[in-house]
Design a protein around this motif. Structure first.
Motif, short mmCIF file in Angstrom:
data_model
loop_
_atom_site.label_atom_id
_atom_site.label_comp_id
_atom_site.label_asym_id
_atom_site.label_seq_id
_atom_site.Cartn_x
_atom_site.Cartn_y
_atom_site.Cartn_z
N HIS A 123 0.85 -1.19 0.00
CA HIS A 123 0.00 0.00 0.00
C HIS A 123 0.89 1.24 0.00
O HIS A 123 1.78 1.37 0.84
CB HIS A 123 -0.90 0.01 1.25
CG HIS A 123 -1.90 -1.09 1.27
ND1 HIS A 123 -3.24 -0.91 0.98
CD2 HIS A 123 -1.77 -2.42 1.54
CE1 HIS A 123 -3.88 -2.06 1.07
NE2 HIS A 123 -3.01 -3.00 1.42
N LEU A 124 0.64 2.16 -0.93
CA LEU A 124 1.43 3.38 -1.04
C LEU A 124 0.50 4.59 -1.07
O LEU A 124 -0.57 4.54 -1.70
CB LEU A 124 2.29 3.36 -2.31
CG LEU A 124 3.30 2.21 -2.42
CD1 LEU A 124 3.94 2.20 -3.80
CD2 LEU A 124 4.38 2.34 -1.35
N GLU A 125 0.92 5.67 -0.43
CA GLU A 125 0.13 6.89 -0.40
C GLU A 125 0.53 7.84 -1.52
O GLU A 125 1.71 7.93 -1.89
CB GLU A 125 0.30 7.60 0.95
CG GLU A 125 -0.30 6.85 2.13
CD GLU A 125 -1.81 6.75 2.03
OE1 GLU A 125 -2.45 7.73 1.60
OE2 GLU A 125 -2.35 5.69 2.38
N VAL A 185 -2.46 1.97 -4.54
CA VAL A 185 -1.99 3.35 -4.50
C VAL A 185 -3.19 4.25 -4.25
O VAL A 185 -4.23 4.12 -4.91
CB VAL A 185 -1.30 3.72 -5.83
CG1 VAL A 185 -0.97 5.20 -5.87
CG2 VAL A 185 -0.04 2.89 -6.02
N SER A 186 -3.06 5.19 -3.31
CA SER A 186 -4.20 6.06 -3.00
C SER A 186 -4.44 7.12 -4.07
O SER A 186 -5.54 7.64 -4.22
CB SER A 186 -4.00 6.73 -1.64
OG SER A 186 -2.89 7.62 -1.68
N GLY A 187 -3.36 7.47 -4.83
CA GLY A 187 -3.49 8.48 -5.87
C GLY A 187 -3.49 7.88 -7.26
O GLY A 187 -4.02 6.79 -7.49
N ASN A 188 -2.86 8.60 -8.21
CA ASN A 188 -2.71 8.10 -9.58
C ASN A 188 -1.48 7.20 -9.65
O ASN A 188 -0.52 7.35 -8.90
CB ASN A 188 -2.54 9.26 -10.56
CG ASN A 188 -3.72 10.21 -10.53
OD1 ASN A 188 -4.82 9.87 -10.93
ND2 ASN A 188 -3.50 11.43 -10.04
N LEU A 189 -1.50 6.25 -10.61
CA LEU A 189 -0.40 5.30 -10.75
C LEU A 189 0.15 5.35 -12.17
O LEU A 189 -0.60 5.18 -13.14
CB LEU A 189 -0.88 3.88 -10.43
CG LEU A 189 0.12 2.74 -10.65
CD1 LEU A 189 1.34 2.91 -9.77
CD2 LEU A 189 -0.55 1.39 -10.40
N ALA A 192 -5.44 2.09 -8.38
CA ALA A 192 -5.31 3.52 -8.09
C ALA A 192 -6.56 3.96 -7.35
O ALA A 192 -7.61 3.33 -7.43
CB ALA A 192 -5.14 4.31 -9.39
N GLY A 193 -6.44 5.07 -6.60
CA GLY A 193 -7.61 5.57 -5.87
C GLY A 193 -8.04 4.68 -4.73
O GLY A 193 -9.23 4.64 -4.39
N TYR A 194 -7.08 3.97 -4.12
CA TYR A 194 -7.43 3.08 -3.01
C TYR A 194 -7.81 3.90 -1.78
O TYR A 194 -7.15 4.89 -1.47
CB TYR A 194 -6.23 2.18 -2.67
CG TYR A 194 -6.49 1.25 -1.51
CD1 TYR A 194 -7.09 0.01 -1.70
CD2 TYR A 194 -6.12 1.63 -0.22
CE1 TYR A 194 -7.33 -0.83 -0.63
CE2 TYR A 194 -6.36 0.79 0.86
CZ TYR A 194 -6.97 -0.44 0.64
OH TYR A 194 -7.19 -1.27 1.70
N PRO A 195 -8.92 3.58 -1.08
CA PRO A 195 -9.77 2.42 -1.35
C PRO A 195 -10.99 2.67 -2.23
O PRO A 195 -11.55 1.76 -2.80
CB PRO A 195 -10.21 2.02 0.06
CG PRO A 195 -10.29 3.35 0.78
CD PRO A 195 -9.20 4.20 0.22
#
Length: 228
Positions: A117-119, A136-140, A152-155
């Protein structure tokens, strides 16, 4: 030998597709012959300026290549280049994105059974093995090798994007939406696909040159760096 430069008509105009397997000398020679032929064919009608999108495939043109390309077009009064498009994210472009948007660069191996998991926004240079998962919480931005699952956009943020080569991925996820890529037509995937959630709230696919249409806010945020 197959022509190293091929003309294609689209709804938006004309594309010149350069064979990424050919040498640049072969491409320049083929392009000159093609433009000569096109000039002859249009000589009998009223002159009209034509702008071409030049598609280089999985090849990045050097500054010298671009200069030579411009020199060839300078020989034709009514022909010009609209833009040059590649299916490769170069290291230079990745660095521009990183500097402008504070993107994290990650180079690691994610093995079968591992969940990482990456922010924030991430440029991923490593490898996700089959059975591995990258969230990834943002764009990948995928510049490495993905054989597992990426999100991308987790969660649950559906406005984020995944950009890159996903030919070998098992599954893509954006927010709560997901799709198994075995079910996706190969025609929907390029070396630089844009994966996003459309207005119907389902996973959809586009090309990097469609980014402004897909997500105008993100396109404006990166200031055209993606297409630079």
């Amino acid at each position: 030998m197959q022509d190293a430069a091929v003309l294609k008509g689209t709804n938006d105009g004309y594309e010149l597709v350069l064979d990424e397997r050919a040498s640049m000398n072969e491409i320049f020679s083929s392009l000159s012959k093609l433009l000569d032929k096109l000039k002859t064919q249009t000589a009998s009608v009223s002159p009209k300026a034509i702008k071409f999108d030049v598609l280089t495939g999985n090849r990045l043109l050097t500054s010298e290549d671009r200069k030579k390309l411009e020199e060839i077009f300078s020989n034709y009064e009514y022909f010009s280049i609209h833009k040059v498009l590649s299916e490769v994210i170069s290291n230079e472009r990745a660095e521009k994105i990183r500097q402008q948007e504070n993107v994290h660069v990650v180079d690691r191996i994610i093995r079968n059974g591992q969940d990482v998991h990456l922010e924030g926004d991430v440029i991923f240079l490593g490898t996700v093995h089959q059975g591995g998962k990258l969230f990834v919480s943002g764009n990948l931005y995928v510049m490495g090798n993905v054989h597992g699952i990426v999100q991308a956009g987790y969660p649950n943020i559906e406005t984020k994007l995944i950009i890159g080569d996903l030919h070998n991925a098992q599954q893509v996820r954006i927010g709560e939406q997901f799709e198994i890529l075995d079910d996706v037509s190969e025609n929907n995937l390029t070396r630089e696909s844009v994966v996003y959630v459309n207005d119907l709230h389902v996973i959809d696919y586009g090309k990097i040159e469609d980014l402004k249409r897909i997500n105008p806010k993100f396109f404006n945020m990166v200031g055209g760096v993606i297409n630079g």
